[in-house]
Motif scaffolding. Structure first.
Motif, mmCIF file in Angstrom:
data_model
loop_
_atom_site.group_PDB
_atom_site.id
_atom_site.type_symbol
_atom_site.label_atom_id
_atom_site.label_comp_id
_atom_site.label_asym_id
_atom_site.label_seq_id
_atom_site.Cartn_x
_atom_site.Cartn_y
_atom_site.Cartn_z
ATOM 1 N N ALA A 194 -27.658 -57.814 115.344
ATOM 2 C CA ALA A 194 -26.411 -57.224 114.849
ATOM 3 C C ALA A 194 -25.460 -56.935 116.002
ATOM 4 O O ALA A 194 -25.887 -56.592 117.103
ATOM 5 N N VAL A 195 -24.184 -57.054 115.724
ATOM 6 C CA VAL A 195 -23.148 -56.829 116.732
ATOM 7 C C VAL A 195 -23.291 -55.432 117.350
ATOM 8 O O VAL A 195 -23.190 -55.267 118.562
ATOM 9 N N MET A 203 -34.620 -49.633 117.339
ATOM 10 C CA MET A 203 -35.437 -49.041 118.399
ATOM 11 C C MET A 203 -34.802 -49.293 119.768
ATOM 12 O O MET A 203 -34.789 -48.411 120.628
ATOM 13 N N ALA A 204 -34.244 -50.477 119.964
ATOM 14 C CA ALA A 204 -33.582 -50.798 121.236
ATOM 15 C C ALA A 204 -32.386 -49.883 121.470
ATOM 16 O O ALA A 204 -32.151 -49.431 122.593
ATOM 17 N N VAL A 205 -31.634 -49.592 120.414
ATOM 18 C CA VAL A 205 -30.479 -48.698 120.539
ATOM 19 C C VAL A 205 -30.942 -47.315 120.992
ATOM 20 O O VAL A 205 -30.404 -46.737 121.941
ATOM 21 N N PHE A 213 -36.564 -62.456 119.348
ATOM 22 C CA PHE A 213 -36.549 -61.001 119.457
ATOM 23 C C PHE A 213 -36.976 -60.357 118.144
ATOM 24 O O PHE A 213 -37.533 -59.275 118.136
ATOM 25 N N ALA A 214 -36.724 -61.003 117.034
ATOM 26 C CA ALA A 214 -37.034 -60.486 115.696
ATOM 27 C C ALA A 214 -36.335 -59.145 115.459
ATOM 28 O O ALA A 214 -36.973 -58.130 115.222
ATOM 29 N N PRO A 215 -35.001 -59.121 115.520
ATOM 30 C CA PRO A 215 -34.264 -57.861 115.455
ATOM 31 C C PRO A 215 -34.448 -57.065 114.171
ATOM 32 O O PRO A 215 -34.398 -55.836 114.197
ATOM 33 N N SER A 216 -34.666 -57.727 113.054
ATOM 34 C CA SER A 216 -34.794 -57.027 111.779
ATOM 35 C C SER A 216 -36.232 -56.712 111.408
ATOM 36 O O SER A 216 -36.484 -56.064 110.389
#
Length: 108
Positions: free
Chosen positions: A64-65, A34-36, A88-91
């Motif tokens: 992730a990189v 979502m950030a991307v 942030f809880a990226p996944s």
């Protein structure tokens, strides 16, 4: 379908892309994905963000990189904040409320 035309427009603008040659419209979306998307839309609006706020997330190493610069930009621009525990809880899956909040922020 109308959603297909919107998807094609967003893909043509470079805002969204599939993985492995497929878009998978019914899949869930992660917070880093979502950030991307939101930062690509932010750039399309002619806006730029600084860097450095990603360092505030306790789980920075889990981002992730490929998503790191987007998460960093979104956090630095104040578009994304972490979870209540400083991560942030990226996944983690993003909620509709989180996505709506981001869209509202970039439109202001």
């Amino acid at each position: 379908a109308a959603w297909w035309k919107k998807l094609a427009t967003a893909a043509k603008a470079g805002i969204i892309a599939g993985a492995d040659g497929k878009f998978r419209p019914n899949d869930t979306i992660t917070r880093q994905e979502m950030a991307v998307i939101i930062m690509k839309a932010y750039a399309l609006l002619g806006k730029t963000a600084g860097t450095g706020a990603v360092d505030n997330f306790a789980d920075k190493a889990d981002i992730a990189v490929w998503a790191m610069p987007y998460v960093d930009g979104a956090a630095t621009a104040g578009l994304i904040s972490g979870m209540g525990d400083g991560t942030f809880a990226p996944s983690a899956n993003a909620t509709r409320a989180q996505a709506a909040s981001l869209v509202s922020r970039i439109l202001k």
